[in-house]
Scaffold this active site. Structure first.
Site, PDB file in Angstrom:
ATOM      1  N   GLY A 196      42.203  43.996  45.028  1.00 34.78           N
ATOM      2  CA  GLY A 196      43.343  43.214  45.122  1.00 34.78           C
ATOM      3  C   GLY A 196      44.327  43.860  46.189  1.00 34.78           C
ATOM      4  N   GLU A 215      46.226  38.561  41.129  1.00 28.31           N
ATOM      5  CA  GLU A 215      46.614  38.843  39.684  1.00 28.31           C
ATOM      6  C   GLU A 215      45.454  40.145  39.375  1.00 28.31           C
ATOM      7  OE1 GLU A 215      48.643  37.450  37.755  1.00 28.31           O
ATOM      8  OE2 GLU A 215      49.606  36.098  39.188  1.00 28.31           O
ATOM      9  N   CYS A 252      41.715  40.152  31.139  1.00 26.17           N
ATOM     10  CA  CYS A 252      42.863  41.006  31.787  1.00 26.17           C
ATOM     11  C   CYS A 252      43.839  41.246  30.777  1.00 26.17           C
ATOM     12  CB  CYS A 252      43.186  40.346  32.936  1.00 26.17           C
ATOM     13  SG  CYS A 252      43.616  38.429  32.713  1.00 26.17           S
ATOM     14  N   GLU A 335      43.620  50.639  33.188  1.00 24.26           N
ATOM     15  CA  GLU A 335      42.887  49.678  32.434  1.00 24.26           C
ATOM     16  C   GLU A 335      41.384  50.205  32.363  1.00 24.26           C
ATOM     17  OE1 GLU A 335      41.475  46.272  34.772  1.00 24.26           O
ATOM     18  OE2 GLU A 335      42.115  44.925  33.220  1.00 24.26           O
TER      19      GLU A 335
HETATM   20  P1  NAP Z   1      36.890  42.879  41.837  1.00 23.90           P
HETATM   21  O1  NAP Z   1      35.556  44.032  41.975  1.00 23.90           O
HETATM   22  O2  NAP Z   1      38.039  43.067  42.371  1.00 23.90           O
HETATM   23  O3  NAP Z   1      36.183  41.568  42.563  1.00 23.90           O
HETATM   24  C1  NAP Z   1      36.858  40.465  42.524  1.00 23.90           C
HETATM   25  C2  NAP Z   1      36.736  39.725  43.830  1.00 23.90           C
HETATM   26  O4  NAP Z   1      37.236  40.477  44.997  1.00 23.90           O
HETATM   27  C3  NAP Z   1      35.057  39.664  44.305  1.00 23.90           C
HETATM   28  O5  NAP Z   1      34.892  38.586  44.923  1.00 23.90           O
HETATM   29  C4  NAP Z   1      34.808  40.651  45.232  1.00 23.90           C
HETATM   30  O6  NAP Z   1      33.931  40.554  46.003  1.00 23.90           O
HETATM   31  C5  NAP Z   1      36.416  40.930  46.054  1.00 23.90           C
HETATM   32  N1  NAP Z   1      36.600  42.248  46.443  1.00 23.90           N
HETATM   33  C6  NAP Z   1      36.728  43.225  45.451  1.00 23.90           C
HETATM   34  N2  NAP Z   1      37.196  44.318  46.492  1.00 23.90           N
HETATM   35  C7  NAP Z   1      37.202  43.807  47.717  1.00 23.90           C
HETATM   36  C8  NAP Z   1      37.442  44.778  48.992  1.00 23.90           C
HETATM   37  N3  NAP Z   1      37.647  45.931  49.111  1.00 23.90           N
HETATM   38  N4  NAP Z   1      36.921  43.865  50.126  1.00 23.90           N
HETATM   39  C9  NAP Z   1      36.835  42.644  49.995  1.00 23.90           C
HETATM   40  N5  NAP Z   1      36.674  41.829  48.773  1.00 23.90           N
HETATM   41  C10 NAP Z   1      36.676  42.556  47.558  1.00 23.90           C
HETATM   42  O7  NAP Z   1      37.018  42.526  40.382  1.00 23.90           O
HETATM   43  P2  NAP Z   1      35.969  42.447  39.215  1.00 23.90           P
HETATM   44  O8  NAP Z   1      35.109  43.773  39.056  1.00 23.90           O
HETATM   45  O9  NAP Z   1      35.165  41.409  39.342  1.00 23.90           O
HETATM   46  O10 NAP Z   1      36.723  41.922  38.016  1.00 23.90           O
HETATM   47  C11 NAP Z   1      37.342  42.792  37.053  1.00 23.90           C
HETATM   48  C12 NAP Z   1      38.782  42.930  37.209  1.00 23.90           C
HETATM   49  O11 NAP Z   1      39.681  41.618  37.286  1.00 23.90           O
HETATM   50  C13 NAP Z   1      39.431  43.611  35.900  1.00 23.90           C
HETATM   51  O12 NAP Z   1      40.431  44.771  36.650  1.00 23.90           O
HETATM   52  C14 NAP Z   1      40.492  42.698  35.406  1.00 23.90           C
HETATM   53  O13 NAP Z   1      41.567  42.834  34.678  1.00 23.90           O
HETATM   54  C15 NAP Z   1      40.714  41.657  36.679  1.00 23.90           C
HETATM   55  N6  NAP Z   1      41.100  40.486  36.155  1.00 23.90           N
HETATM   56  C16 NAP Z   1      42.350  40.008  36.145  1.00 23.90           C
HETATM   57  C17 NAP Z   1      42.828  38.954  35.782  1.00 23.90           C
HETATM   58  C18 NAP Z   1      43.979  38.401  35.814  1.00 23.90           C
HETATM   59  O14 NAP Z   1      44.444  37.208  35.711  1.00 23.90           O
HETATM   60  N7  NAP Z   1      45.069  39.072  36.142  1.00 23.90           N
HETATM   61  C19 NAP Z   1      41.847  38.088  35.286  1.00 23.90           C
HETATM   62  C20 NAP Z   1      40.559  38.372  35.143  1.00 23.90           C
HETATM   63  C21 NAP Z   1      40.264  39.691  35.550  1.00 23.90           C
HETATM   64  P3  NAP Z   1      32.437  41.425  46.354  1.00 23.90           P
HETATM   65  O15 NAP Z   1      32.155  41.743  44.918  1.00 23.90           O
HETATM   66  O16 NAP Z   1      31.863  40.315  46.968  1.00 23.90           O
HETATM   67  O17 NAP Z   1      33.154  42.493  47.332  1.00 23.90           O
END
Ligand code: NAP
Length: 477
Positions: A196, A215, A252, A335
């Site tokens: 994010g 988020e 989350c 987290e």
């Molecule tokens: P993530 O690794 O951040 O991935 C989420 C999305 O962002 C994916 O589509 C990923 O695409 C993209 N992304 C991530 N880093 C990027 C970067 N540096 N450049 C470009 N695109 C990027 O998250 P996750 O591991 O799938 O999910 C777990 C996290 O989500 C936990 O920390 C959880 O707390 C949080 N979460 C928050 C909520 C809320 O409502 N606040 C709800 C659910 C989950 P690619 O993988 O294709 O790069």
């Protein structure tokens, strides 16, 4: 990617000028189409995410309800925020022009979907529903954890929408390129703090920066008061274990810290939890690393060891105290995405509110379990601290489970969200994708429909009549 963005750009003026009731009809049709396809989509989601069928059936229903909620938000028209100030020759500061303000859609929204909610925070999820209700086309950057489900959901749902209103792209590079593309007017994101943050910086560094609503992760502290523990320790332990273990802790809003005043035997409630697969290998790696770091921290003891195996994970529960949290904040106060939580001892009577303010950064939620009728200056100070650090303050409940309803707030101070002024669940989510414009002394024939005196869209219009300014200040009396 380019054709999806071009289609979204072409759909933008169509959606923006579509009467809100027509937008609402499209959202209801999208919800019905999603539900009608549940028997096809749920097995696909199970295959790609490892989440259980009852959870996914509940989630697809929730997603359809969310689309219908935003259909009603669109139809009611209040979201347009129409304010009409009549021209006033006797205005207290000199003659006032005729002013008509409302909110217009920003344009195509790029939505980075979440991995852990393959329906509710994905292609047809809350960000998409609120953006479409606002009149913005949506380009979803699919989460790599459920690519086939994302494509199929988009096919089904977009058939109910105007052409180009909903499209999907895949891959990190495409996501970043789309975020930099001038056709994208705003972005939403649900995922990790690191992801994010990186994307928020890209959005801000564009030649024309755009709003980015991320988020992110959260610790979701929960405090148990001495009165609550004396009344119902066993029920609290059961509720805590269920909230930490549900969906293998991949929520989350999972309670990551439980503050208790005395020794608290929660371990038994965690025993017998069956192994549950994690969403994808990246989550397995991240959880394994974080769990090891926490277990190796001096001052942390293991109450329930849990495990990470090929069959899935079982919950891990650790115990520690406030001094250890403070000393090892870099390890313990981040987290751990998965079924791990820490029970933290505090000293009754000492200012826990001040300690929480010092220790815990912004969180989506913060909760307290209190005794029947409990009230004291200590508790009031604690509640004020919970409000200061979070977006949702819960009493005698658990933070997992986010009600899809108008007053819900899902967001909070950084790092819970990149923008603390808004929410991704609840009807206020629509405001993220709108911007205000005021028309001054515009002829009726040239005014947009919501601002006209004959009000063809029949939306709420808040009027300030001429002469009003002479009595301003009287309400305070
Ligand atoms: P993530 O690794 O951040 O991935 C989420 C999305 O962002 C994916 O589509 C990923 O695409 C993209 N992304 C991530 N880093 C990027 C970067 N540096 N450049 C470009 N695109 C990027 O998250 P996750 O591991 O799938 O999910 C777990 C996290 O989500 C936990 O920390 C959880 O707390 C949080 N979460 C928050 C909520 C809320 O409502 N606040 C709800 C659910 C989950 P690619 O993988 O294709 O790069």
């Amino acid at each position: 990617m380019s054709s999806v963005l071009a289609a979204a750009a072409a759909a933008s003026p169509v959606l923006a000028t579509m009467p809100p009731r027509q937008r609402a009809e499209a959202l209801v049709a999208a919800a019905d189409a999603l539900l009608a396809a549940a028997d096809e989509l749920v097995p696909l989601a199970m295959e790609e995410t490892g989440l259980a069928e009852p959870r996914l059936r509940g989630e697809i229903k929730r997603t359809a309800v969310q689309l219908k909620l935003f259909a009603d938000v669109a139809a009611a028209g209040e979201f347009l925020g129409v304010r009409l100030d009549a021209a006033d020759p006797d205005f207290v500061l000199g003659p006032r022009p005729d002013l008509r303000r409302y909110l217009v859609p920003l344009g195509p929204v790029l939505n980075f979907a979440a991995g852990n909610f393959p329906f509710a925070f994905s292609v047809a999820g809350g960000d998409t529903a609120s953006a479409l209700a606002a009149g913005c086309p949506v380009v979803v950057k699919a989460h790599p954890g459920h690519p086939r489900l994302s494509d199929r959901t988009a096919q089904i749902v977009s058939a109910a929408l105007p052409p180009g209103a909903l499209g999907v792209i895949h891959g990190q590079e495409e996501g970043v390129a789309a975020l930099r593309d001038e056709r994208i007017a705003a972005a939403s994101f649900t995922g990790s703090l690191a992801g994010g943050r990186a994307l928020a910086e890209i959005a801000a560094a564009r030649p024309h920066p755009i709003p980015f609503y991320g988020e992110l992760g959260s610790l979701n502290p929960v405090v148990v008061t001495p009165d609550a523990l004396a009344e119902r320790a066993s029920a609290i332990a059961q509720g805590f274990a269920a909230s930490v273990s549900g969906s293998a802790g991949q929520l989350c809003t999972k309670p990551g810290l439980l503050f208790v005043p005395v020794e608290f035997a929660a371990a038994e409630a965690f025993e017998g939890v069956a192994p549950h697969p994690l969403l994808h290998p990246g989550i397995v790696d991240g959880y394994t690393r974080r769990r090891a770091e926490i277990l190796e921290t001096p001052g942390v003891t293991v109450a329930v060891e849990g495990a990470v195996t090929d069959d899935g994970v079982t919950p891990t529960l650790v115990e520690t105290d406030l001094a250890t949290l403070l000393k090892h904040r870099d390890t313990l106060l981040q987290e751990a995405f998965g079924p791990l939580s820490a029970v933290v001892r505090y000293t009754p009577g000492e200012s826990l509110g001040a300690a929480l303010t010092e220790l815990v950064e912004g969180s989506l939620t913060a909760g307290v379990h209190i005794g029947a009728g409990e009230d004291s200056p200590w508790l009031r100070e604690l509640v004020a601290a919970l409000q200061a650090l979070s977006g949702r303050v819960l009493f005698n409940g658990w933070p997992t489970g986010v009600a899809v309803t108008p007053a819900m707030q899902h967001g909070g101070p950084f790092p819970a969200a990149t923008n603390p002024t808004t929410t991704s669940v609840g009807t206020a989510a629509i405001t993220r994708f709108l911007r205000p414009v005021v028309y001054q002394d515009c002829p009726q024939s040239l005014l947009p429909e919501p601002l006209r005196d004959d009000n063809p869209w029949n939306v709420p219009q808040h009027r300030s009549p001429a002469g009003e300014s002479s009595t301003w200040g009287s309400l305070a009396a």
